[in-house]
Design an enzyme around this catalytic site. Sequence first.
Site, PDB file in Angstrom:
ATOM      1  CE1 TYR A  89      -3.602  -2.550   0.289  1.00 34.72           C
ATOM      2  CE2 TYR A  89      -2.905  -2.897   2.603  1.00 34.72           C
ATOM      3  CZ  TYR A  89      -3.693  -3.199   1.373  1.00 34.72           C
ATOM      4  OH  TYR A  89      -4.629  -4.257   1.433  1.00 34.72           O
ATOM      5  NE  ARG A  91      24.191 -10.300  20.072  1.00 35.24           N
ATOM      6  CZ  ARG A  91      23.550 -10.964  19.133  1.00 35.24           C
ATOM      7  NH1 ARG A  91      23.981 -11.459  18.055  1.00 35.24           N
ATOM      8  NH2 ARG A  91      22.373 -11.310  19.458  1.00 35.24           N
ATOM      9  CG  HIS A  92      25.163  -1.346  21.192  1.00 43.67           C
ATOM     10  ND1 HIS A  92      25.110  -0.007  20.512  1.00 43.67           N
ATOM     11  CD2 HIS A  92      24.897  -0.913  22.601  1.00 43.67           C
ATOM     12  CE1 HIS A  92      24.509   0.811  21.424  1.00 43.67           C
ATOM     13  NE2 HIS A  92      24.422   0.566  22.335  1.00 43.67           N
ATOM     14  CG  HIS A 102     -31.759   9.391  14.321  1.00 42.12           C
ATOM     15  ND1 HIS A 102     -31.289   9.297  15.459  1.00 42.12           N
ATOM     16  CD2 HIS A 102     -32.378  10.677  14.441  1.00 42.12           C
ATOM     17  CE1 HIS A 102     -31.455  10.504  16.267  1.00 42.12           C
ATOM     18  NE2 HIS A 102     -32.036  11.377  15.530  1.00 42.12           N
ATOM     19  CB  SER A 144     -18.850  -9.992  -5.966  1.00 36.29           C
ATOM     20  OG  SER A 144     -19.239 -11.498  -5.556  1.00 36.29           O
ATOM     21  NE  ARG A 169      -7.073  -0.957  -0.332  1.00 34.71           N
ATOM     22  CZ  ARG A 169      -6.550  -1.105  -1.547  1.00 34.71           C
ATOM     23  NH1 ARG A 169      -5.626   0.024  -1.905  1.00 34.71           N
ATOM     24  NH2 ARG A 169      -6.675  -1.937  -2.365  1.00 34.71           N
ATOM     25  NE  ARG A 185      14.321  -1.529  17.901  1.00 32.14           N
ATOM     26  CZ  ARG A 185      15.478  -1.618  17.321  1.00 32.14           C
ATOM     27  NH1 ARG A 185      15.721  -2.126  16.111  1.00 32.14           N
ATOM     28  NH2 ARG A 185      16.475  -1.361  18.104  1.00 32.14           N
TER      29      ARG A 185
END
Length: 500
Positions: A26, A99-100, A173, A303, A317, A352
């Site tokens: 998208y 590890r960083h 309504h 359809s 959507r 994230r």
Amino acid sequence: MEAPLASAAGHSPSNDVYQSPLASRYASKEMAHLFSYSVSRCKIKMRSHTWRRLWLNLAIAEKELGLPISDEAIEEMKANLYLDDEQFALAAKEEKKRRHDVMAHVHTFGHMAPKAAGIIHLGATSCYVTDNADLIFLREGLRLLLEKLAVVISRLSAFAAQHRDLPTLGFTHFQPAQPTTVGKRATLWIQELLWDLRNMARAKEDIGFRGVKGTTGTQASFLALFDGDHDKVEALDKRVTELLGFKYAYPVTSQTYSRKIDIDVLAPLASFGATAHKIATDIRLLANLKEIEEPFEKDQIGSSAMAYKRNPMRSERVCSLSRHLMVLHQNALMTSSVQWFERTLDDSANRRVTLPEAFLTADIVLTTLQNITEGLVVYPKVIARRLSQELPFMATENVIMAIVKAGGDRQEAHEKIRVYSHQAGRVVKEEGGENDLFDRIRNDSYFAPILPQLDKLLDPTTFVGRAPEQVDGFLKEWVEPALAPWKDALAKSKAVELNV
């Protein structure tokens, strides 16, 4: 629709790896690129490039304020702001070892700019790059959304102007009510979008910079660098803020900028989601009434089973994604509420996901709304027919007033109208026939004095009040000034085609 982007794992899109449809199906390439992640597993470079800009500007400001940083170091950093695949491979190797993720990129940047290797990230904590980069992305993301929102408002305003005086049955309504016009109804949508434009613009202008605050926000490391000179530390904060294009830095922070900022940014996006959902829902209801439809391609299939169907897929959507957009704000609220003392890392994984998804989702909803508003199809004869079925009931008060002016008795006229209205109602509801109330009135000699007026009393344009004039005034006095700052974006805008 743009080609799908690379997945978060760095692979080309394929059927055996999950891809977020927000990016692969998208989102616009501009918004997807802005929030492309920086870690070595992803070969999309926006975040890593921004980190390098932050390190460069920190070094420039530190040099200006007297730290021993060479011109050669600055020039090497400037020459290596963009990463290639080889550098990402090196960053991946460094991250596996250390590890960083931030330090992996510090060492990779130092490898490419060896004369600067010793001063990159000098005095800073990881949040200097991660949080300041987030603020840059939030600000830029709002700019992209604001431009798109202005285009949607412009398209919908043209629609409102075109149909300013087309009478249509109003609903309260979802029951027949006093007539309005198609254009006036569209102004109700536009007004809420104008509020969204205002709210997003406010949020964008309010975003500050974390600046250079150190590990817990005390600036202790920078005070040590400048031998206890408080003035220079303050000057450093202001200078880096200025170099990155922000009007101000938050006066106090912890290790991070306050996560309440995320609340303030996501709130107008969630509010826009509510607006978009309302607009798309109205269009879906109108499509069921066959009065207004969203664009429908020549070869589009509504359809798989019912070949005649023209399902409002775009509006559906919008509703679907708007619900997702509205609930993301709750994540920001909860995350902010649990930031213990100077910080806790349970915000990281959540943000994230939440921040990029909020912007990607808002971007997609806006693109879809633009496509819808550029191709709305109006069916005036269907609108007129439905109005004619209800208008006789609404015109009865006018009939009573007219017969009284012609010398009749108000109570007698009221009783006759009451009886005829119920008879006509039974024809409509029980027999499925047309509303014959005015035929009954015409056939009663009591109403002979006003027979020449009956057609005028049923003229739909006499029931819409000031709706056309309200459209004109609203577009001129409110929409035009609100869109004036976005005239360049409007001039560049092109019609949107969707991959339905």
